[in-house]
Design a protein around this motif. Structure first.
Motif, mmCIF file in Angstrom:
data_model
loop_
_atom_site.group_PDB
_atom_site.id
_atom_site.type_symbol
_atom_site.label_atom_id
_atom_site.label_comp_id
_atom_site.label_asym_id
_atom_site.label_seq_id
_atom_site.Cartn_x
_atom_site.Cartn_y
_atom_site.Cartn_z
ATOM 1 N N ALA A 162 35.655 31.028 -23.563
ATOM 2 C CA ALA A 162 36.993 30.866 -22.988
ATOM 3 C C ALA A 162 37.016 31.529 -21.620
ATOM 4 O O ALA A 162 36.449 32.607 -21.439
ATOM 5 N N VAL A 173 45.608 34.322 -25.067
ATOM 6 C CA VAL A 173 45.019 35.433 -25.810
ATOM 7 C C VAL A 173 44.988 36.679 -24.933
ATOM 8 O O VAL A 173 44.498 36.633 -23.800
ATOM 9 N N LYS A 175 43.663 40.587 -24.802
ATOM 10 C CA LYS A 175 42.703 41.460 -25.486
ATOM 11 C C LYS A 175 42.557 42.798 -24.776
ATOM 12 O O LYS A 175 42.445 42.836 -23.548
ATOM 13 N N ILE A 224 47.034 36.880 -30.203
ATOM 14 C CA ILE A 224 47.176 35.463 -29.863
ATOM 15 C C ILE A 224 48.674 35.267 -29.632
ATOM 16 O O ILE A 224 49.446 35.226 -30.600
ATOM 17 N N GLU A 261 43.111 35.589 -21.639
ATOM 18 C CA GLU A 261 42.075 34.614 -21.959
ATOM 19 C C GLU A 261 42.649 33.291 -22.447
ATOM 20 O O GLU A 261 43.651 33.259 -23.152
ATOM 21 N N GLU A 262 41.946 32.247 -22.108
ATOM 22 C CA GLU A 262 42.281 30.893 -22.562
ATOM 23 C C GLU A 262 42.172 30.818 -24.090
ATOM 24 O O GLU A 262 41.239 31.359 -24.673
ATOM 25 N N PHE A 263 43.099 30.139 -24.736
ATOM 26 C CA PHE A 263 43.076 29.963 -26.198
ATOM 27 C C PHE A 263 42.144 28.813 -26.558
ATOM 28 O O PHE A 263 42.204 27.742 -25.956
ATOM 29 N N MET A 264 41.267 29.049 -27.535
ATOM 30 C CA MET A 264 40.355 27.988 -27.991
ATOM 31 C C MET A 264 40.750 27.568 -29.394
ATOM 32 O O MET A 264 41.018 28.413 -30.247
ATOM 33 N N GLU A 306 35.919 28.805 -36.842
ATOM 34 C CA GLU A 306 35.022 29.884 -36.418
ATOM 35 C C GLU A 306 33.771 29.970 -37.286
ATOM 36 O O GLU A 306 33.802 29.658 -38.469
ATOM 37 N N LYS A 311 39.364 36.716 -42.258
ATOM 38 C CA LYS A 311 39.924 37.947 -41.695
ATOM 39 C C LYS A 311 41.297 38.321 -42.250
ATOM 40 O O LYS A 311 41.658 39.489 -42.258
ATOM 41 N N MET A 355 33.439 29.556 -31.743
ATOM 42 C CA MET A 355 34.515 28.625 -32.066
ATOM 43 C C MET A 355 33.932 27.235 -31.907
ATOM 44 O O MET A 355 33.381 26.904 -30.841
ATOM 45 N N VAL A 393 33.451 33.207 -28.938
ATOM 46 C CA VAL A 393 34.682 34.004 -29.014
ATOM 47 C C VAL A 393 34.355 35.437 -28.603
ATOM 48 O O VAL A 393 35.046 36.050 -27.804
ATOM 49 N N GLU A 394 33.277 35.952 -29.174
ATOM 50 C CA GLU A 394 32.848 37.318 -28.875
ATOM 51 C C GLU A 394 31.421 37.490 -29.346
ATOM 52 O O GLU A 394 30.934 36.734 -30.179
HETATM 53 P P1 AMP Z 1 37.639 39.189 -31.247
HETATM 54 O O1 AMP Z 1 37.928 40.619 -31.575
HETATM 55 O O2 AMP Z 1 37.410 38.909 -29.808
HETATM 56 O O3 AMP Z 1 36.629 38.581 -32.160
HETATM 57 O O4 AMP Z 1 38.959 38.384 -31.662
HETATM 58 C C1 AMP Z 1 39.445 38.460 -32.984
HETATM 59 C C2 AMP Z 1 39.875 37.093 -33.441
HETATM 60 O O5 AMP Z 1 40.870 36.560 -32.556
HETATM 61 C C3 AMP Z 1 38.764 36.060 -33.403
HETATM 62 O O6 AMP Z 1 37.978 36.091 -34.553
HETATM 63 C C4 AMP Z 1 39.542 34.776 -33.263
HETATM 64 O O7 AMP Z 1 40.047 34.379 -34.525
HETATM 65 C C5 AMP Z 1 40.689 35.169 -32.392
HETATM 66 N N1 AMP Z 1 40.410 34.870 -30.980
HETATM 67 C C6 AMP Z 1 39.882 35.705 -30.070
HETATM 68 N N2 AMP Z 1 39.767 35.097 -28.863
HETATM 69 C C7 AMP Z 1 40.232 33.853 -29.016
HETATM 70 C C8 AMP Z 1 40.397 32.722 -28.129
HETATM 71 N N3 AMP Z 1 40.046 32.783 -26.837
HETATM 72 N N4 AMP Z 1 40.914 31.602 -28.640
HETATM 73 C C9 AMP Z 1 41.295 31.524 -29.932
HETATM 74 N N5 AMP Z 1 41.174 32.546 -30.816
HETATM 75 C C10 AMP Z 1 40.660 33.702 -30.368
#
Ligand code: AMP
Ligand code: GLY
Length: 424
Positions: A118, A141, A143, A155, A185-188, A192, A214, A273, A282-283
């Motif tokens: 994203a 998003v 973070k 989100i 951040e852009e939403f995707m 997952e 989760k 994703m 995503v990470e």
């Molecule tokens: P992270 O700690 O970055 O893994 O984010 C925790 C959760 O948030 C992820 O497992 C996704 O379900 C959701 N998430 C994080 N970033 C995005 C994104 N850019 N678009 C959609 N869902 C996201």
């Protein structure tokens, strides 16, 4: 062979369990360990982030190599300390661990290397962050850049929600230093997948993917947790998908890490994703996932010990056989304490069932006081069942989870529901 396992959760129990399967004669020392690990080896009362204590322990016990479970000691530089002391260790240096510990570092690296993810920008000024949220539109998003125990991701479905999250992080410092900088951040949209790969810094041995759950409640409802269960294999994870992720995500990321002067060795966890444009990151995490590890390792047919030891000793993985998997499916159900994911009650007496073949109970938040097993954390145990199908594995895992008894125990009976819901 003597192996030191750093950590004391369900992931570390599963790692030690698998290493002992690969070499039943190997001796496990866990620091600090837990009652499950104590049944496989010896626990030493050294904390997972007590770097001096761990270096001294590994040297004193002449361990052949050390496996680091959690991210905190990696972020603190445990691997750097072990390498400086000439002690073989599996895991990334603190600089390489930034792929998880600094979302900004990870994002800049991915964008520069052309790894699909994203789009995102980081901000320290609330007004600029809010302007970016308006430019992207909702959902958006927000973070916290640093490690915030999985809670630093919002989100936002509306701009009001986005503004509130930005103010909470940058103005009210809800996440402390971890939220001194935010990513907008852009939403995707998509499903997952957690894809792990063991790497020597250049070559990769990818795992089959797992899917985490989760949310606390069945049907993926309620607040986020550290993970209430996981399953594998996932039908969407074909050989072609893994090859695509290796080519477009893992290989360029590892090259960029080498170019940045911080080669990544150990276990690289890609949180993906599956979007209509293909897999996007995503990470990244710099260590094994919890509870995906508890689902994956019992399904692993080939040795974990061999590639881990090679990486710890600084040897190349080139030419090593790909990881082989058993037929069938694995479902892991986490049994959590009363109150989880909020404030949990500790000290409730636990009764564990005798489990059938193919079912394993991994200890996470347990402790022994005066011979009695009691709860000592949010996620208490993870129950993994292997079976020919996901449906059977889900039933066996839930049945064994139901037989784990302590006051206020909670678990989901629907781990793997997506797999069962797929059109076939
Ligand atoms: P992270 O700690 O970055 O893994 O984010 C925790 C959760 O948030 C992820 O497992 C996704 O379900 C959701 N998430 C994080 N970033 C995005 C994104 N850019 N678009 C959609 N869902 C996201
Ligand atoms: N299961 C998600 C994680 O380990 O970060």
């Amino acid at each position: 062979m003597r192996i030191l396992v750093v950590g004391g959760g369900g992931r570390e129990h599963a790692l030690a369990w698998k290493l002992r399967r690969d070499d039943p004669s190997c001796e496990i020392i866990a620091a600090p360990g837990n009652p499950g690990l104590a049944a496989l080896g010896r626990c030493e009362p050294v904390g997972a982030t007590d770097l001096d204590g761990l270096v001294a322990l590994a040297a004193r016990e002449r361990v052949d190599f050390t496996v680091v479970g959690p991210e905190a000691p990696l972020e603190a530089g445990l691997v750097d300390r072990f390498r400086a002391a000439g002690l073989p260790v599996f895991g990334p240096t603190a600089a390489a661990a930034r792929i998880e510990t600094s979302k900004r570092f990870a994002k800049e690296l991915m964008l520069a290397a052309g790894v699909p993810t994203a789009s995102a920008r980081s901000f320290t000024a609330p007004a600029d962050a809010k302007a970016e949220a308006r430019r992207l539109g909702t959902p958006v998003v927000i973070k916290a850049s640093g490690i915030a125990a999985g809670k630093g991701v919002i989100i936002a479905m509306s701009l009001a929600e986005a503004d509130e999250a930005i103010d909470a992080m940058l103005v009210d410092h809800t996440f402390g230093a971890a939220g001194a900088e935010v990513l907008v951040e852009e939403f995707m949209e998509g499903e997952e997948l957690s894809l792990f790969a063991i790497t020597d810094g250049t070559h990769v041995l990818p795992f089959t993917a797992a899917q985490d759950h989760k949310r606390i409640g069945e049907g993926d409802t309620g607040p986020n947790t550290g993970g209430m269960g996981a399953y594998a294999p996932v039908a969407t994870c074909t050989d072609a998908l893994v090859a695509d992720v290796v080519a477009r995500v893992l290989t360029p990321t590892l090259r960029a890490m080498r170019d940045a002067g911080c080669p990544f060795t150990g276990l690289l966890y890609a949180g993906l994703m599956l979007t209509t444009d293909g897999p996007r990151v995503v990470e990244f995490n710099c260590r094994f996932g919890d509870p995906e590890t508890q689902a994956l390792l019992p399904l692993m047919a080939s040795s974990l010990l061999e590639p881990m030891r090679a990486v710890a000793e600084g040897r190349s993985l080139a030419g090593m056989a790909p990881i082989a998997w058993r037929a069938g499916a694995s479902v892991t159900t986490v049994v959590a304490a009363a109150g989880y994911p909020g404030t949990v009650r500790a000290g409730d007496a636990i009764t564990l069932p005798t489990v059938p073949d193919g079912v394993t109970i991994f200890h996470a938040g347990t402790r022994r006081t005066d011979g009695t097993l009691v709860t000592s954390g949010g996620r208490v145990v993870a129950v993994t069942a292997l079976a020919p199908t996901i449906a059977e594995a889900q039933r066996a895992s839930a049945a064994a989870a139901a037989a784990v008894r302590f006051e206020g125990a909670q678990f989901r009976r629907d781990i793997g529901w997506r797999e069962l819901a797929r059109p076939r």
